[in-house]
Design an enzyme around this catalytic site. Structure first.
Site, mmCIF file in Angstrom:
data_model
loop_
_atom_site.group_PDB
_atom_site.id
_atom_site.type_symbol
_atom_site.label_atom_id
_atom_site.label_comp_id
_atom_site.label_asym_id
_atom_site.label_seq_id
_atom_site.Cartn_x
_atom_site.Cartn_y
_atom_site.Cartn_z
ATOM 1 N N LYS A 60 0.830 -1.200 0.000
ATOM 2 C CA LYS A 60 0.000 0.000 0.000
ATOM 3 C C LYS A 60 0.871 1.259 0.000
ATOM 4 O O LYS A 60 1.930 1.288 0.631
ATOM 5 C CB LYS A 60 -0.898 -0.045 1.239
ATOM 6 C CG LYS A 60 -2.008 0.990 1.326
ATOM 7 C CD LYS A 60 -2.861 0.674 2.551
ATOM 8 C CE LYS A 60 -3.985 1.663 2.779
ATOM 9 N NZ LYS A 60 -4.776 1.316 3.991
ATOM 10 N N SER B 213 -9.629 1.109 3.459
ATOM 11 C CA SER B 213 -8.826 1.954 2.585
ATOM 12 C C SER B 213 -7.756 1.203 1.798
ATOM 13 O O SER B 213 -7.134 1.773 0.922
ATOM 14 C CB SER B 213 -8.150 3.050 3.416
ATOM 15 O OG SER B 213 -7.221 2.491 4.326
ATOM 16 N N THR C 150 -6.814 0.754 10.308
ATOM 17 C CA THR C 150 -7.151 1.446 11.543
ATOM 18 C C THR C 150 -8.496 0.938 12.040
ATOM 19 O O THR C 150 -8.657 0.622 13.209
ATOM 20 C CB THR C 150 -7.204 2.972 11.330
ATOM 21 O OG1 THR C 150 -5.979 3.403 10.739
ATOM 22 C CG2 THR C 150 -7.432 3.703 12.649
ATOM 23 N N SER C 151 -9.456 0.843 11.112
ATOM 24 C CA SER C 151 -10.750 0.238 11.402
ATOM 25 C C SER C 151 -11.361 -0.224 10.079
ATOM 26 O O SER C 151 -11.939 0.579 9.355
ATOM 27 C CB SER C 151 -11.683 1.218 12.102
ATOM 28 O OG SER C 151 -12.932 0.605 12.389
ATOM 29 N N GLY C 152 -11.160 -1.480 9.742
ATOM 30 C CA GLY C 152 -11.791 -2.063 8.563
ATOM 31 C C GLY C 152 -10.980 -2.058 7.290
ATOM 32 O O GLY C 152 -11.398 -2.642 6.285
ATOM 33 N N SER C 153 -9.821 -1.426 7.277
ATOM 34 C CA SER C 153 -9.135 -1.158 6.013
ATOM 35 C C SER C 153 -8.398 -2.344 5.407
ATOM 36 O O SER C 153 -7.953 -2.262 4.272
ATOM 37 C CB SER C 153 -8.161 0.011 6.183
ATOM 38 O OG SER C 153 -8.876 1.203 6.381
#
Length: 539
Positions: free
Chosen positions: A113, A194, A215-218
């Site tokens: 990424k 993301s 961080t949350s869900g990425s």
């Protein structure tokens, strides 16, 4: 020009040493052996071919880069490729020819990424022109570990700009540098984010595997939406040094791959303590586990797995996910697991009322995440040895989330911060995941992946996801608010997630591998767009 492949032309099945069927495409001009189809090829498949001299790492880099160029004008999954990738691959081929192999990732092309820094000719920008030309003092710890393991970092994957923590109107998979990433399972598919680019890259074989951040869900969300295995490690298991940050209490780095075995190989390579990241000092072991070894045992006779029904939400559109999840219970039982249904989160109401459980509104930030960001992003900017645009702190244009974070009446390290942090840890552990695990004496919890990220995010707990199924062909096409992406439609993949205690990744990988081997849901549907270029075309 890319084409939609409706059949596996020239493909056959070959039984390889691991006992797993390897889909092949073409014959090697070097030794007459079948070549693996890069849509399906696992790391084990590639290592077998490299060891036998069927192809080289240089051949792999040529093929993967050509596949990127073939479909990237449509899918925008990769921001840039590594101009030194062929030279790196050639040096790793020379090592192999000399009798040296660094391990499972030796000579394997991987895309990371574009927020994971590398000290080379590639940029690290989080998709923003603001960081174009910025030079870090070294490789990030993650990149350094991948290189040390012999991986060839062939490029930087596109993402949601600034990992979806910048403006009040961001879009999954869009960056100013890379354009709009789209998923490969339906035209204009929202790839989720993301780690949008890593999800698409792995889903259609633009690299052997990809590495993203969460961080949350990425990681979990794009992995499940692209029919992949994904691991969101416990915070602290993988170093965040020189990764563009959001929150030191929540950020983590992990793999998105076509198989759980491949994810396990990568996790073992990138995990471990790092003096640059004090969160890694919490790792409870000195030697990183061989996570892939957990995939050898395909039964779950000693496993006790719970289902937190009160954490699951039934909507007018997610019926296929709920039905597939309920059907999965029989799979676990046949594998020998004990299933405890209604192993509910003990204080779900408190979690839902907790103001730090999410990013709040588009204009404000949760207290801990916001305070972390203000401090962490400034530290990252200050680490740069070259910073062409002179960014040193949070700027003030089109960055509603950043401004919301900067305006919070809380600073990392003050009394308000630690009070909020204690609340956050409670609601992410005793109130939810840990509370259920302890109350019902469980080894793990399972839940649809679309419902898993937030609970594990705020206390830094691990999640592992594997494919669970696809939305039916009759699914109504739903667009996002801008009409630029299809947010739900026919053949959209979805996944199943495993929760566990901090640093219990070995256990979660074992359970996920067993479920994956028993179901093979990824093989049920192919993406609508698949690159045509294969190894045989570059040899």
């Amino acid at each position: 020009m890319f084409m939609i492949r409706l059949s596996l032309v020239l493909s056959t099945l070959l039984s390889v040493g691991s006992g797993v069927a390897c889909v092949t495409h073409g014959i090697s001009p070097r030794n007459g052996q079948p070549l693996p189809d890069l849509l399906y090829a696992t790391i084990d498949d590639l290592q077998s071919g490299l060891a036998a001299g069927t192809f080289t790492s240089v051949d792999l880099v040529k093929a993967y880069v050509a596949r990127i160029h073939e479909v990237n004008p449509v899918l925008h999954a990769v921001i840039e490729t590594n101009p030194d990738a062929l030279a790196i691959a050639a040096s790793l081929d020379a090592e192999r020819a000399g009798g040296s192999c660094r391990g499972n990732l030796h000579g394997i092309p991987i895309c990371i990424k574009d927020n994971i820094a590398t000290l080379d000719k590639m940029n690290n920008t989080a998709g923003s022109f603001a960081l174009l030309g910025a030079i870090p003092p070294s490789d990030s710890t993650i990149a350094a570990k991948l290189k040390a393991a012999g991986a060839v970092i062939i490029g930087k994957c596109n993402l949601s700009q600034w990992a979806n923590y910048r403006s009040s109107n961001s879009t999954n998979g869009w960056t100013s540098r890379g354009g709009q990433t789209m998923g490969a399972y339906y035209p204009m598919q929202d790839p989720s984010g993301s780690s949008s680019g890593p999800g698409v890259v792995s889903s259609i074989g633009l690299a052997a595997a990809a590495v993203g951040t969460e961080t949350s869900g990425s990681i979990i969300s794009p992995a499940s939406r692209n029919s992949l295995a994904g691991i969101k490690p416990s915070v602290g298991l993988t170093s965040r040094y020189l990764v563009v940050p959001i929150s030191q209490t929540q950020d983590t780095i992990g793999p998105l791959t076509r198989t759980m075995m491949d994810a396990a190989y990568i996790l073992s390579a990138i995990a471990g303590k790092d003096s640059h990241d004090n969160y890694t000092s919490a790792i409870p072991f000195e030697t990183v586990p061989d996570y892939a070894a957990e995939c050898k045992n395909k039964d779950l006779k000693s496993a006790k797995i719970g289902i937190p029904r009160n954490a699951m939400t039934v909507s007018s559109t997610n019926g296929p996910e709920i039905a597939a999840f309920n059907a999965s219970i029989d799979v676990f039982k046949k594998l020998g697991a004990t299933i405890v249904d209604n192993a509910d989160f003990p204080d779900l109401a408190g979690y839902k009322n907790f103001t730090g459980a999410m990013f709040l509104t588009q204009y404000t930030s949760a207290p801990v995440v916001g305070a972390d960001f203000v401090a962490d992003v400034a530290n990252y900017f200050n680490e740069m040895t070259t910073n062409p645009n002179g960014i040193k702190c949070v700027p003030d244009r089109d960055i509603a989330r950043w401004l919301g974070a900067a305006s919070l009446n809380i600073t990392m390290g003050d009394a308000n911060y630690y009070a909020a942090l204690l609340q956050q840890y409670y609601y992410g552990s005793n109130a939810t995941i840990l509370g259920a695990l302890e109350k019902y004496d469980l080894d793990a919890l399972i839940i649809p992946s679309s419902m898993s990220p937030g609970y594990a995010a705020i206390a830094g707990y691990p999640i592992v996801t594997v494919p669970l199924g696809y939305y039916p062909a009759t699914t109504n096409v739903t667009y996002n608010s801008r009409g630029t992406l299809v947010s739900l439609g026919p053949n959209f993949p979805f996944g199943l997630s495993f929760f566990g205690r901090p640093f219990s990744e070995a256990t979660l990988v074992k359970y996920a591998c067993a479920f994956e081997a028993a179901t093979n849901y990824r093989q049920l549907r192919n993406p609508y767009i698949i690159p045509n270029i294969q190894l045989v075309d570059v040899m």
